[in-house]
Design a protein around this motif. Structure first.
Motif, PDB file in Angstrom:
ATOM      1  N   THR A 112       0.837  -1.203   0.000  1.00 48.87           N
ATOM      2  CA  THR A 112       0.000   0.000   0.000  1.00 48.87           C
ATOM      3  C   THR A 112       0.869   1.248   0.000  1.00 48.87           C
ATOM      4  OG1 THR A 112      -1.691  -1.171   1.293  1.00 48.87           O
ATOM      5  CG2 THR A 112      -1.810   1.229   1.255  1.00 48.87           C
ATOM      6  N   VAL A 113       0.649   2.120  -0.994  1.00 49.25           N
ATOM      7  CA  VAL A 113       1.280   3.448  -1.024  1.00 49.25           C
ATOM      8  C   VAL A 113       0.185   4.415  -1.461  1.00 49.25           C
ATOM      9  CG1 VAL A 113       3.238   4.828  -1.819  1.00 49.25           C
ATOM     10  CG2 VAL A 113       3.415   2.331  -1.802  1.00 49.25           C
ATOM     11  N   TYR A 114      -0.628   4.850  -0.505  1.00 53.11           N
ATOM     12  CA  TYR A 114      -1.858   5.560  -0.824  1.00 53.11           C
ATOM     13  C   TYR A 114      -1.643   6.808  -1.680  1.00 53.11           C
ATOM     14  CZ  TYR A 114      -4.733   2.802   2.430  1.00 53.11           C
ATOM     15  OH  TYR A 114      -5.408   1.797   3.055  1.00 53.11           O
ATOM     16  N   ALA A 115      -0.710   7.653  -1.298  1.00 52.16           N
ATOM     17  CA  ALA A 115      -0.589   8.975  -1.934  1.00 52.16           C
ATOM     18  C   ALA A 115       0.603   9.067  -2.880  1.00 52.16           C
ATOM     19  CB  ALA A 115      -0.502  10.055  -0.856  1.00 52.16           C
ATOM     20  N   LEU A 116       0.970   7.965  -3.487  1.00 47.64           N
ATOM     21  CA  LEU A 116       2.129   7.929  -4.381  1.00 47.64           C
ATOM     22  C   LEU A 116       2.062   9.011  -5.455  1.00 47.64           C
ATOM     23  CD1 LEU A 116       4.662   6.635  -5.683  1.00 47.64           C
ATOM     24  CD2 LEU A 116       3.120   5.069  -6.866  1.00 47.64           C
ATOM     25  N   PHE A 117       0.900   9.179  -6.087  1.00 45.22           N
ATOM     26  CA  PHE A 117       0.774  10.089  -7.227  1.00 45.22           C
ATOM     27  C   PHE A 117       0.848  11.564  -6.841  1.00 45.22           C
ATOM     28  CE2 PHE A 117      -2.005   6.513  -8.961  1.00 45.22           C
ATOM     29  CZ  PHE A 117      -0.958   5.934  -9.649  1.00 45.22           C
ATOM     30  N   HIS A 118       0.899  11.856  -5.547  1.00 43.23           N
ATOM     31  CA  HIS A 118       0.808  13.245  -5.100  1.00 43.23           C
ATOM     32  C   HIS A 118       2.058  13.709  -4.352  1.00 43.23           C
ATOM     33  CE1 HIS A 118      -3.348  13.283  -6.392  1.00 43.23           C
ATOM     34  NE2 HIS A 118      -3.416  12.068  -5.916  1.00 43.23           N
ATOM     35  N   GLN A 119       3.183  13.034  -4.622  1.00 44.04           N
ATOM     36  CA  GLN A 119       4.453  13.417  -4.014  1.00 44.04           C
ATOM     37  C   GLN A 119       5.337  14.099  -5.063  1.00 44.04           C
ATOM     38  OE1 GLN A 119       4.307  12.953  -0.760  1.00 44.04           O
ATOM     39  NE2 GLN A 119       2.346  11.919  -1.200  1.00 44.04           N
ATOM     40  N   LYS A 120       6.389  14.722  -4.588  1.00 42.95           N
ATOM     41  CA  LYS A 120       7.345  15.344  -5.505  1.00 42.95           C
ATOM     42  C   LYS A 120       8.045  14.265  -6.325  1.00 42.95           C
ATOM     43  CE  LYS A 120       8.188  19.447  -2.660  1.00 42.95           C
ATOM     44  NZ  LYS A 120       7.504  20.343  -3.610  1.00 42.95           N
ATOM     45  N   LYS A 121       8.512  14.652  -7.484  1.00 44.83           N
ATOM     46  CA  LYS A 121       9.067  13.687  -8.434  1.00 44.83           C
ATOM     47  C   LYS A 121      10.204  12.873  -7.829  1.00 44.83           C
ATOM     48  CE  LYS A 121      10.909  13.197 -13.115  1.00 44.83           C
ATOM     49  NZ  LYS A 121      11.944  12.240 -12.720  1.00 44.83           N
ATOM     50  N   ILE A 122      11.073  13.500  -7.056  1.00 42.03           N
ATOM     51  CA  ILE A 122      12.214  12.783  -6.507  1.00 42.03           C
ATOM     52  C   ILE A 122      11.762  11.644  -5.583  1.00 42.03           C
ATOM     53  CG2 ILE A 122      12.509  14.388  -4.557  1.00 42.03           C
ATOM     54  CD1 ILE A 122      15.555  13.949  -4.888  1.00 42.03           C
ATOM     55  N   LEU A 123      10.673  11.876  -4.826  1.00 46.14           N
ATOM     56  CA  LEU A 123      10.160  10.838  -3.941  1.00 46.14           C
ATOM     57  C   LEU A 123       9.429   9.759  -4.738  1.00 46.14           C
ATOM     58  CD1 LEU A 123       9.744   9.676  -1.166  1.00 46.14           C
ATOM     59  CD2 LEU A 123       7.805  11.230  -0.827  1.00 46.14           C
ATOM     60  N   MET A 124       8.675  10.163  -5.743  1.00 47.50           N
ATOM     61  CA  MET A 124       8.006   9.171  -6.586  1.00 47.50           C
ATOM     62  C   MET A 124       9.017   8.270  -7.265  1.00 47.50           C
ATOM     63  SD  MET A 124       4.601  10.758  -8.388  1.00 47.50           S
ATOM     64  CE  MET A 124       5.255  12.321  -8.962  1.00 47.50           C
ATOM     65  N   ASP A 125      10.104   8.850  -7.741  1.00 49.77           N
ATOM     66  CA  ASP A 125      11.133   8.061  -8.415  1.00 49.77           C
ATOM     67  C   ASP A 125      11.770   7.065  -7.448  1.00 49.77           C
ATOM     68  OD1 ASP A 125      10.617   9.403 -10.751  1.00 49.77           O
ATOM     69  OD2 ASP A 125      12.365  10.726 -10.617  1.00 49.77           O
ATOM     70  N   GLU A 126      12.030   7.516  -6.220  1.00 49.35           N
ATOM     71  CA  GLU A 126      12.608   6.627  -5.218  1.00 49.35           C
ATOM     72  C   GLU A 126      11.657   5.467  -4.914  1.00 49.35           C
ATOM     73  OE1 GLU A 126      14.853   6.951  -0.903  1.00 49.35           O
ATOM     74  OE2 GLU A 126      13.110   8.261  -1.251  1.00 49.35           O
ATOM     75  N   THR A 127      10.370   5.770  -4.827  1.00 47.07           N
ATOM     76  CA  THR A 127       9.367   4.734  -4.559  1.00 47.07           C
ATOM     77  C   THR A 127       9.329   3.710  -5.681  1.00 47.07           C
ATOM     78  OG1 THR A 127       8.031   6.387  -3.386  1.00 47.07           O
ATOM     79  CG2 THR A 127       6.949   4.325  -4.000  1.00 47.07           C
ATOM     80  N   MET A 128       9.354   4.184  -6.922  1.00 44.78           N
ATOM     81  CA  MET A 128       9.316   3.265  -8.057  1.00 44.78           C
ATOM     82  C   MET A 128      10.564   2.388  -8.089  1.00 44.78           C
ATOM     83  SD  MET A 128       6.367   3.917  -9.254  1.00 44.78           S
ATOM     84  CE  MET A 128       6.351   2.978 -10.781  1.00 44.78           C
TER      85      MET A 128
END
Length: 523
Positions: A112-128
């Motif tokens: 579960t990563v509820y708010a993935l689409f609403h983070q800054k790009k650097i954090l989204m990239d780290e998550t991916m």
């Protein structure tokens, strides 16, 4: 074109006036005599797109129909190549389990990563990047932004634009947001991960949870036109739908029907609860998605709904000061095994923080990096289950519970059935009320899954027992192993076992027992 991969047509045309969602453009595709119509969508900058997912190989004839003045390829004929070995199509229901379109079994091990689409790009990239190597093949995530503890940051973009009065205009999607969503769905597909998209939720400070039913249906229309061609998408109507006090039960049923009728590919669909579970007998609902951790209730869910069960929220490994988010790594692993050895599936979550403030990055909401101890053990579990010769399902042992309903039990007692009519427990169960009888059935149903007569797997969970028995088929022989689910070890303790088999155990929690049928050797 290639089977199970999106085929996209982009055609230039004048920007629509007012309504950017219900644009008059559709594609008609036909392969092997099977026709499918898909509505196109507007994507800004005078670009109209039609997305199609070929489910079969063969010649595809297509035509774009529209009342809009368009400039581009409007019809054609292309060969659909057979899918690559990594592409299997959409996930479908197969009785009480799941499989891909091509018949390949699919066992969901979610996170579960509820708010993935609403983070800054650097954090989204780290998550991916984290997801790329994690053991999870399904991710629950919200399309709308989330406002909750440890998640108070203001998103940079939203799914829609606002009008001059600051109200949401659902007829004007923010194309930057949707292009970002496209990018993440494509990445997840490359990683072999299903995107369980949560369409609505109550954790809001922007007014998105109080749109009208008509506005939500406009949003769903754009979602279908743009996203439905992705093979790795599931629809989850909401996270904790029963907390959204602006909607009634009939509204939720209307949303399920809208998706069920208008989605040309019939993606998996369910709805997730806070207290009151969704009625999973809903004809458009494909599986049970629950906030639940009581594995003993799974057989009753199977019997009631005849659909697969996923405990999508069974608690989180972490250290936050809320009882749902401070479970140990062992407890998460323990709940996974309990759930899966009842024939259902489970979803992981993690809520670790370093200090008490809202700037903390918790995986369950914002993503980032995984920090917990359960992940490696879930990877071990997934590998073990995927090594099985087939999909494991709940084992209905007549030795444990030789009846399914109270009426069947009463008839057995009345007819004097051997070992039933003179059993004091069974005679007592004939007199119980419905709730009491259900509780006894939960208590008496052992957590055993199997694949035909080839493998039998049971999990002893919290028990610290030094001894157990397995009732194996008498016409075959088995190798019996003890599995320590935390230490991730397998130890052979018996060979040539058959029938009622006695097994010595180490007297600790987290032990599973696996019996595998031995191959016959001819001299």
């Amino acid at each position: 074109m290639k089977q199970y991969q999106i085929y996209e047509l982009t055609i230039k045309g004048k920007e629509p006036e007012g309504d950017f969602v219900n644009v008059d453009i559709k594609g008609v595709f036909q392969v092997n005599g099977k026709k499918i119509c898909v509505n196109g969508f507007y994507d800004g900058e005078e670009n109209y797109r039609v997305r199609y997912l070929p489910l079969e190989s063969g010649w595809c004839e297509y035509k774009v129909e529209s009342s809009i003045e368009l400039c581009g390829t409007m019809e054609g004929r292309e060969w659909v190549e057979v899918a690559d070995h990594k592409d299997h199509g959409l996930v479908r229901v197969n009785n009480l389990s799941f499989q891909y379109e091509d018949g390949t079994p699919y066992l969901p091990y979610g996170t579960t990563v509820y708010a993935l689409f609403h983070q800054k790009k650097i954090l989204m990239d780290e998550t991916m990047e984290t997801l790329k190597t994690a053991p999870f093949n399904k991710v629950r995530m919200c399309i709308f932004p989330k406002h909750f503890e440890f998640n108070r940051n203001e998103p940079e973009i939203f799914p829609f634009e606002r009008d001059a009065e600051g109200k949401w205009d659902v007829k004007r999607p923010d194309f930057k947001f949707w292009r970002n969503l496209d990018e993440k769905l494509i990445q997840l597909q490359e990683y072999g991960i299903q995107a369980d998209l949560i369409l609505l939720h109550p954790y809001d400070c922007w007014g998105l949870m109080y749109l009208t039913r008509e506005e939500y249906e406009i949003y769903l229309e754009y979602l279908i036109r743009r996203v439905a061609a992705y093979p790795n998408v599931w629809w989850s109507l909401a996270n904790e739908y029963d907390l959204m006090d602006g909607l009634e039960q009939k509204d939720w049923e209307a949303f399920a029907e809208y998706l069920g009728i208008n989605d040309p590919y019939q993606h998996l669909l369910s709805n997730h609860n806070f207290v009151h579970p969704w009625d999973f007998s809903n004809p458009y609902t494909t599986h049970c998605s629950l906030q639940q951790a009581d594995a003993a209730k799974i057989p009753a869910l199977f019997q009631k709904y005849h659909k697969p069960v996923i405990y999508d929220e069974l608690g989180y490994e972490g250290n936050i000061p809320y009882n749902w988010g401070n479970l140990s790594g062992f407890e998460i692993v323990n709940r996974f095994w309990k759930t899966c050895c009842m024939g259902a599936y489970a979803t992981h979550g993690e809520t670790y923080m370093e200090k008490m403030d809202n700037n903390q990055i918790l995986w369950w909401s914002k993503g980032g990096r995984l920090k917990g101890e359960s992940v490696r053990r879930i990877a071990y579990m997934r590998e073990l289950f995927e090594e099985m010769p087939g999909t494991l399902t709940l084992y209905h042992s007549q030795d444990a519970v030789p009846f399914e309903t109270q009426q069947q039990l009463r008839e057995m007692v009345e007819n004097g059935k051997m070992e039933i009519a003179n059993n004091l427990v069974f005679k007592c169960m004939c007199k119980l009320n419905d709730g009491e009888f259900a509780h006894m059935m939960e208590f008496m149903t052992p957590p055993i899954v199997h694949y035909k007569d080839k493998v039998f797997l049971t999990y002893l969970g919290d028990a610290c027992t030094i001894y157990t028995t397995m009732n194996l088929p008498e016409d075959a022989v088995y190798t019996v192993e003890i599995i320590d689910v935390w230490e991730m070890t397998r130890t052979v303790v018996k060979t040539n076992a058959s029938g009622k088999t006695e097994i010595d155990l180490p007297g600790k929690v987290g032990i599973a027992v696996l019996a595998t049928k031995e191959a016959l050797h001819c001299g």
